[in-house]
Write a protein that holds these residues in place. Structure first.
Motif, PDB file in Angstrom:
ATOM      1  N   LYS A 115     -46.695  39.214 -14.099  1.00 21.06           N
ATOM      2  CA  LYS A 115     -45.277  38.848 -14.182  1.00 21.06           C
ATOM      3  C   LYS A 115     -44.499  39.899 -13.399  1.00 21.06           C
ATOM      4  CE  LYS A 115     -41.570  37.312 -17.213  1.00 21.06           C
ATOM      5  NZ  LYS A 115     -41.109  37.070 -18.607  1.00 21.06           N
ATOM      6  N   SER A 168     -40.819  36.470 -12.815  1.00 22.35           N
ATOM      7  CA  SER A 168     -41.726  35.334 -12.858  1.00 22.35           C
ATOM      8  C   SER A 168     -43.144  35.767 -12.528  1.00 22.35           C
ATOM      9  CB  SER A 168     -41.261  34.262 -11.866  1.00 22.35           C
ATOM     10  OG  SER A 168     -42.110  33.136 -11.895  1.00 22.35           O
ATOM     11  N   SER A 169     -44.110  34.965 -12.971  1.00 24.14           N
ATOM     12  CA  SER A 169     -45.515  35.236 -12.681  1.00 24.14           C
ATOM     13  C   SER A 169     -45.839  34.890 -11.240  1.00 24.14           C
ATOM     14  CB  SER A 169     -46.416  34.435 -13.620  1.00 24.14           C
ATOM     15  OG  SER A 169     -46.234  34.843 -14.958  1.00 24.14           O
ATOM     16  N   GLY A 170     -46.640  35.745 -10.601  1.00 22.27           N
ATOM     17  CA  GLY A 170     -47.007  35.498  -9.212  1.00 22.27           C
ATOM     18  C   GLY A 170     -47.815  36.634  -8.641  1.00 22.27           C
ATOM     19  N   SER A 172     -47.996  39.487  -5.020  1.00 20.83           N
ATOM     20  CA  SER A 172     -47.195  40.062  -3.938  1.00 20.83           C
ATOM     21  C   SER A 172     -48.040  40.980  -3.080  1.00 20.83           C
ATOM     22  CB  SER A 172     -45.997  40.842  -4.492  1.00 20.83           C
ATOM     23  OG  SER A 172     -46.420  42.060  -5.075  1.00 20.83           O
ATOM     24  N   GLN A 186     -43.445  38.077  -1.814  1.00 15.54           N
ATOM     25  CA  GLN A 186     -43.831  37.602  -3.136  1.00 15.54           C
ATOM     26  C   GLN A 186     -44.017  36.089  -3.124  1.00 15.54           C
ATOM     27  OE1 GLN A 186     -40.531  39.045  -5.570  1.00 15.54           O
ATOM     28  NE2 GLN A 186     -41.711  40.833  -6.184  1.00 15.54           N
ATOM     29  N   TYR A 188     -44.387  33.150  -6.176  1.00 14.59           N
ATOM     30  CA  TYR A 188     -44.260  33.072  -7.627  1.00 14.59           C
ATOM     31  C   TYR A 188     -43.931  31.647  -8.065  1.00 14.59           C
ATOM     32  CZ  TYR A 188     -39.385  33.700  -6.172  1.00 14.59           C
ATOM     33  OH  TYR A 188     -38.167  33.579  -5.542  1.00 14.59           O
ATOM     34  N   ASN A 189     -43.956  31.423  -9.361  1.00 11.92           N
ATOM     35  CA  ASN A 189     -43.714  30.089  -9.912  1.00 11.92           C
ATOM     36  C   ASN A 189     -42.299  29.616  -9.627  1.00 11.92           C
ATOM     37  OD1 ASN A 189     -46.284  29.721 -11.034  1.00 11.92           O
ATOM     38  ND2 ASN A 189     -45.717  30.776 -12.923  1.00 11.92           N
ATOM     39  N   HIS A 205     -44.612  26.419  -5.138  1.00  6.08           N
ATOM     40  CA  HIS A 205     -44.257  27.795  -5.461  1.00  6.08           C
ATOM     41  C   HIS A 205     -43.014  28.240  -4.687  1.00  6.08           C
ATOM     42  CE1 HIS A 205     -47.769  28.725  -7.878  1.00  6.08           C
ATOM     43  NE2 HIS A 205     -48.515  28.104  -6.983  1.00  6.08           N
TER      44      HIS A 205
END
Length: 372
Positions: A115, A168-170, A172, A186, A188-189, A205
């Protein structure tokens, strides 16, 4: 994903490889004087104690990787769908875990997953999370005075149409160019991603790129960020989102910092091409004189819905921070904030066409390593 976050949090809490466990708490007394809303009706004064920030930060290492995490100790949301005047205390895994990611360095490169701390909102967003601001801009979620919108009941406070997204989750990847320049990408969702698969499509995404730089022995620091994403509704409207940020931090003399930032958030509807937009220009000056640090901040913002002006905001804050001892974990502050929302669009009821909310804030902030 929630189970994974809980397991990761427990793992982090159990390890003894921490560089530090930091507690940050900011608590305020806030008085809002009586004022008129945009319909010309008096809004009664309020007097409340507010726990603005209560967060635990954990940092440490797992092998040669670095863990960076923060956990909220409180959460408070307005339950707008039930009653717009009533708040509700809510704590879920998503709100408890502010951010939690692990970073692996490989030369000048570093790679992170979890996250993430999102590269949006600029200097101000960092200050807001750390309890170091007394006025939050419209683009970053700042709340104005009570307003009336058509036949809808009174809204507790005007907010922007397109707000800076939460963490947010992702994953990088970052590249460091010397000591003074860094670029990070990055993925992310999507912004409205939901674990229950009830409201969002979760089909694509979001992607962002950010640059930080410093010049002239850090007398000038700057950042540029651009994020492009989605908030697609399941079985419904597609949304193309963009978040643009640009900022400069200038230190023209010792102990004086001046920030100038521009934030632009947009939401374009894929089926109609209509666009909502929230923009903010922010100027803040902070000068440290021994135990005293006066702070002056000004905001100028515009909110648009489907290309038409929704309302505008002019706001300012004047604060004084007091740190009796440099090594002390406590800082005290007093601030006066004035937020004027004006030039309301057709969605709002006719009336004075403006409302000004004035507040006095007195409080303290604590920052300390609780494992020493």
């Amino acid at each position: 994903m929630k189970k994974l976050l809980v397991m990761a949090a427990v793992t982090v809490a159990a390890t003894n490889a921490f560089a530090g466990i930091k507690l940050v708490v900011r608590s305020d007394y806030q008085y809002t004087s009586t004022y008129e809303n945009n319909a010309g009706v008096d809004v009664e004064s309020t007097s409340v104690f507010t726990p603005d920030v209560a967060r635990m930060y954990y940092t440490g290492t797992v092998g040669d990787a670095v863990v960076d995490s923060a956990f909220n100790l409180r959460s408070f949301d307005q339950e707008m769908a039930v009653d717009p005047t009533v708040g509700k205390k809510v704590m879920t895994v998503d709100t408890f875990v502010e951010h939690l990611f692990i970073t692996k360095a490989m030369g000048d490169w570093s790679f992170s997953g979890g996250k993430l701390w999102m590269n949006v909102g600029g200097f101000e967003r960092r200050a807001f999370y750390d309890g170091d601001t007394y006025l939050t801009s419209l683009a970053n979620g700042g709340i104005g005075g009570v307003t009336v919108v058509g036949a809808t009941p009174v809204i507790p406070g005007a907010v922007g149409s397109v707000l800076t997204p939460e963490n947010s989750s992702g994953v990088s990847a970052a590249y460091k160019m010397g000591e003074n320049h860094k670029v990070e990408v990055q993925m992310y969702n999507q912004v409205n991603r939901d674990s229950d698969l009830l409201t969002s499509a979760n089909k694509r995404h979001s992607v962002g790129v950010a640059y930080w730089g410093s010049f002239a022995d850090k007398m000038l620091q700057t950042y540029l960020s651009y994020n492009s994403g989605a908030a697609d509704v399941k079985g419904g409207t597609g949304h193309d989102l963009t978040y643009i940020g640009a900022g400069f931090r200038v230190a023209p003399m010792e102990n004086l910092n001046i920030d100038l930032e521009y934030l632009s958030n947009t939401d374009k509807y894929a089926n109609s091409g209509e666009k909502d937009e929230t923009t903010s220009t922010i100027l803040e000056a902070r000068y440290k004189m021994g135990m005293w640090a006066p702070v002056l901040k000004y905001e100028m913002s515009t909110d648009k819905v489907q290309g038409e002006d929704n309302f505008k905001r002019d706001a300012w804050a004047l604060a004084l921070e007091i740190t009796p001892k440099a090594e002390d974990a406590f800082r005290y502050h007093v601030a006066y904030t004035s937020i004027k929302d004006k030039d309301f669009g057709a969605a709002y009821v006719a009336g004075d066409d403006e409302t000004t909310k004035n507040m006095v804030v007195v409080g303290f902030k604590y920052v300390g390593d609780i494992v020493k």
